[in-house]
Design a protein around this motif. Structure first.
Motif, PDB file in Angstrom:
ATOM      1  N   ILE A  37       7.524  -6.811  -5.572  1.00 16.35           N
ATOM      2  CA  ILE A  37       8.605  -6.188  -4.803  1.00 16.35           C
ATOM      3  C   ILE A  37       8.561  -6.675  -3.360  1.00 16.35           C
ATOM      4  CG2 ILE A  37       9.422  -3.997  -3.854  1.00 16.35           C
ATOM      5  CD1 ILE A  37       8.600  -2.672  -6.477  1.00 16.35           C
ATOM      6  N   LYS A  38       7.363  -6.718  -2.788  1.00  9.85           N
ATOM      7  CA  LYS A  38       7.218  -7.176  -1.405  1.00  9.85           C
ATOM      8  C   LYS A  38       7.697  -8.611  -1.245  1.00  9.85           C
ATOM      9  CE  LYS A  38       3.614  -9.012  -0.181  1.00  9.85           C
ATOM     10  NZ  LYS A  38       3.065 -10.399  -0.096  1.00  9.85           N
ATOM     11  N   ASP A  39       7.382  -9.469  -2.227  1.00  8.96           N
ATOM     12  CA  ASP A  39       7.787 -10.874  -2.143  1.00  8.96           C
ATOM     13  C   ASP A  39       9.302 -11.025  -2.188  1.00  8.96           C
ATOM     14  OD1 ASP A  39       5.200 -11.880  -1.947  1.00  8.96           O
ATOM     15  OD2 ASP A  39       4.931 -11.936  -4.113  1.00  8.96           O
ATOM     16  N   VAL A  40       9.954 -10.264  -3.067  1.00  3.62           N
ATOM     17  CA  VAL A  40      11.414 -10.363  -3.160  1.00  3.62           C
ATOM     18  C   VAL A  40      12.063  -9.784  -1.910  1.00  3.62           C
ATOM     19  CG1 VAL A  40      13.445  -9.738  -4.517  1.00  3.62           C
ATOM     20  CG2 VAL A  40      11.304 -10.284  -5.678  1.00  3.62           C
ATOM     21  N   CYS A  49       3.702   5.781  -5.449  1.00  5.61           N
ATOM     22  CA  CYS A  49       3.786   5.606  -6.915  1.00  5.61           C
ATOM     23  C   CYS A  49       2.441   5.113  -7.433  1.00  5.61           C
ATOM     24  CB  CYS A  49       4.884   4.619  -7.291  1.00  5.61           C
ATOM     25  SG  CYS A  49       6.482   4.942  -6.537  1.00  5.61           S
ATOM     26  N   PRO A  50       1.466   6.000  -7.599  1.00  9.18           N
ATOM     27  CA  PRO A  50       0.136   5.565  -8.049  1.00  9.18           C
ATOM     28  C   PRO A  50       0.151   4.841  -9.389  1.00  9.18           C
ATOM     29  CG  PRO A  50       0.090   7.830  -7.254  1.00  9.18           C
ATOM     30  CD  PRO A  50       1.529   7.445  -7.344  1.00  9.18           C
ATOM     31  N   TRP A  51       1.182   5.096 -10.200  1.00 10.03           N
ATOM     32  CA  TRP A  51       1.275   4.453 -11.501  1.00 10.03           C
ATOM     33  C   TRP A  51       1.741   3.007 -11.405  1.00 10.03           C
ATOM     34  CZ3 TRP A  51       6.168   2.776 -11.542  1.00 10.03           C
ATOM     35  CH2 TRP A  51       7.110   3.488 -10.789  1.00 10.03           C
ATOM     36  N   LEU A  52       2.243   2.597 -10.246  1.00  6.86           N
ATOM     37  CA  LEU A  52       2.784   1.253 -10.088  1.00  6.86           C
ATOM     38  C   LEU A  52       1.648   0.242  -9.986  1.00  6.86           C
ATOM     39  CD1 LEU A  52       5.452  -0.362  -9.592  1.00  6.86           C
ATOM     40  CD2 LEU A  52       4.978  -0.145  -7.146  1.00  6.86           C
ATOM     41  N   PRO A  53       1.598  -0.745 -10.886  1.00  8.47           N
ATOM     42  CA  PRO A  53       0.541  -1.767 -10.787  1.00  8.47           C
ATOM     43  C   PRO A  53       0.645  -2.514  -9.468  1.00  8.47           C
ATOM     44  CG  PRO A  53       1.668  -1.885 -12.921  1.00  8.47           C
ATOM     45  CD  PRO A  53       2.471  -0.964 -12.063  1.00  8.47           C
ATOM     46  N   VAL A  54      -0.481  -2.888  -8.910  1.00  6.65           N
ATOM     47  CA  VAL A  54      -0.480  -3.586  -7.631  1.00  6.65           C
ATOM     48  C   VAL A  54       0.271  -4.908  -7.724  1.00  6.65           C
ATOM     49  CG1 VAL A  54      -2.684  -4.745  -8.077  1.00  6.65           C
ATOM     50  CG2 VAL A  54      -1.945  -4.328  -5.717  1.00  6.65           C
ATOM     51  N   ASP A  65       0.833  -1.209   0.000  1.00 10.48           N
ATOM     52  CA  ASP A  65       0.000   0.000   0.000  1.00 10.48           C
ATOM     53  C   ASP A  65       0.867   1.259   0.000  1.00 10.48           C
ATOM     54  OD1 ASP A  65      -2.296  -1.478  -0.027  1.00 10.48           O
ATOM     55  OD2 ASP A  65      -2.596  -1.427   2.134  1.00 10.48           O
ATOM     56  N   TRP A  66       1.963   1.234   0.746  1.00 11.23           N
ATOM     57  CA  TRP A  66       2.845   2.397   0.792  1.00 11.23           C
ATOM     58  C   TRP A  66       3.435   2.684  -0.585  1.00 11.23           C
ATOM     59  CZ3 TRP A  66       8.148   3.343   0.086  1.00 11.23           C
ATOM     60  CH2 TRP A  66       8.611   4.573   0.575  1.00 11.23           C
ATOM     61  N   LEU A  67       3.855   1.645  -1.285  1.00 12.28           N
ATOM     62  CA  LEU A  67       4.396   1.827  -2.632  1.00 12.28           C
ATOM     63  C   LEU A  67       3.334   2.382  -3.574  1.00 12.28           C
ATOM     64  CD1 LEU A  67       6.516  -1.439  -3.013  1.00 12.28           C
ATOM     65  CD2 LEU A  67       7.393   0.893  -2.804  1.00 12.28           C
ATOM     66  N   ARG A  68       2.120   1.924  -3.411  1.00 16.11           N
ATOM     67  CA  ARG A  68       1.042   2.393  -4.283  1.00 16.11           C
ATOM     68  C   ARG A  68       0.694   3.852  -3.999  1.00 16.11           C
ATOM     69  NH1 ARG A  68      -1.436   0.819  -8.475  1.00 16.11           N
ATOM     70  NH2 ARG A  68      -3.515   0.679  -7.612  1.00 16.11           N
TER      71      ARG A  68
END
Length: 432
Positions: free
Chosen positions: A115-118, A104-109, A98-101
């Motif tokens: 990214i979170k998994d890695v 970066c609103p353009w970042l697909p969920v 959620d923080w990344l979104r």
């Protein structure tokens, strides 16, 4: 170290630091990203300009875009991992995704989840190479996430050395350009199979339990695919539902048992309906154990409210007589549920304060209707829902004398055709 030697050392340090600026990494990061943005703007083409590009330059340009995308994802992953290590998302009570979104609103969920998994596996020394490969741009983010998810599934079943060896194999496969995403998925699946094959029977059972999961993927608007990985024991239970009576053809019949409408559902549709019926049986009777009608024996005991004592012999729902002494003893055990009946057989009524029938009300319906109340249906009560004869949305009350049991198929049929029923003397009559 003497004064002269110390001076020489300090001169060397000063010479080494000459021209170094403390915020140089920040300036290079900002300047590099801004320069890349400007250069990409210059490299952009309009639709009419793209037509003029020859085939070979077009192929080379597409390959360059792929490399740039991988490199940009590597930068994004590196920054996101650092942000996660500092707890920036926790400072605002958000998950990393959620923080990344938000930032970066353009970042697909999907990319945020990758990214979170890695990031999740990069902190372990045994699987750190996955994050290193993504950060270096050797492995695309989505492929790194595929490996990371596989390693997270296997984590509970691997020793440190095994985890490192498996991660090395999967990361090396992810870095190979000649392996497609489907091939990489096969490699990951093979690791799971190899793990189970290597285990002893008891360890294999534990490992299979650790590997249980349900995944979902959106197929299209209005349709979602669920994939289940089930250990053998659970698989047998699920298979029993999918191949049992709930999944059998169920044509509609009239009160005389004559078929009025054939069951045109495909086998896969019947299996889906069977699985959904089991799920709805669990969520449709809050507070009642899923095995209420299957694992317990109900005793029907007439009750005199004036004297506060039983009034007559106890019987089972099938009509079997139970001696008073045996009934009293059985009523004290956890496997038997006594059902106290009033003079008219009416159980507790809750009016319009409750949406669902209580466990006691559902048991009373099971005793009265003995299964689906629709004419000709033989579905047992444990696979039926409590249906409001006066629809809840129209002000109907959750009273037993205004409810009836219906199996999933007939529940849908009744609502689709807006059928009505009446209850007289403990018998439900449907007006077809």
């Amino acid at each position: 170290m003497g004064p002269a030697e110390y001076q020489v050392f300090m001169d060397e340090v000063e010479e080494s630091l000459a021209g170094w600026v403390p915020d140089l990494p920040v300036r290079e990061l900002t300047g590099g990203l801004e320069g890349a943005r400007v250069c990409l703007g210059r490299a952009g083409l309009t639709g009419s300009e793209a037509v003029t590009v020859l085939d070979e330059p077009l192929r080379e340009a597409i390959e360059s875009v792929g490399r740039l995308h991988t490199q940009l994802c590597a930068v994004g992953y590196t920054l996101a991992r650092e942000a996660a290590s500092r707890g920036l998302h926790q400072d605002v009570a958000l998950s990393l995704v959620d923080w990344l979104r938000v930032r970066c609103p353009w970042l697909p969920v999907e990319d945020a989840a990758r990214i979170k998994d890695v990031v999740a596996v990069a902190d372990s020394p045994a699987t750190a190479q996955i994050g290193e490969a993504v950060a270096a741009g050797r492995v695309a983010l989505h492929r790194g996430a595929m490996v990371a998810r596989t390693m997270r599934r296997l984590a509970g079943s691997l020793h440190v050395e095994q985890a490192q060896a498996y991660a090395d194999i999967a990361t090396a496969a992810a870095a190979r350009a000649d392996l497609s995403d489907r091939d990489l998925a096969r490699v990951c699946h093979q690791l799971v199979e190899d793990l189970l094959q290597e285990k002893e029977p008891k360890e294999r059972e534990r490992a299979a339990h650790e590997l249980r999961r349900v995944t979902r993927r959106r197929i299209a608007s209005g349709l979602t695919r669920f994939t289940i990985d089930a250990p053998d024991g659970a698989a047998a239970t699920i298979n029993g539902v999918l191949t049992g009576a709930l999944a059998a053809p169920a044509p509609l019949k009239d009160e005389h048992g004559k078929v009025t409408e054939a069951d045109l559902r495909m086998p896969g549709q019947r299996r889906f309906d069977a699985l959904l019926a089991v799920i709805e049986r669990g969520v449709g009777n809050p507070g009642a154990p899923p095995s209420t009608a299957r694992a317990s024996v109900m005793l029907l005991i007439p009750f005199d409210p004036d004297r506060g004592v039983p009034n007559g012999p106890a019987t089972t729902p099938s009509g079997d007589y139970v001696p008073p002494g045996a009934a009293a003893q059985a009523a004290c055990t956890a496997d038997v549920t006594p059902v106290w009946l009033g003079a008219g057989g009416e159980p507790l009524a809750l009016g319009h304060d409750a949406r669902f029938a209580t466990p006691s009300q559902w048991k009373a319906l099971a005793v009265r209707d003995q299964g689906c109340s629709y004419p000709g249906c033989t579905m047992p009560p444990q696979w039926c829902d409590s249906h409001h004869l006066d629809h809840w949305a129209r002000g109907g009350k959750t009273d037993v004398d205004r409810m009836a049991l219906l199996c999933g198929r007939h529940h849908t049929h009744v609502h689709q055709h807006d059928l009505d029923a009446t209850v007289h003397g403990g018998h439900v009559t449907w007006h077809l």
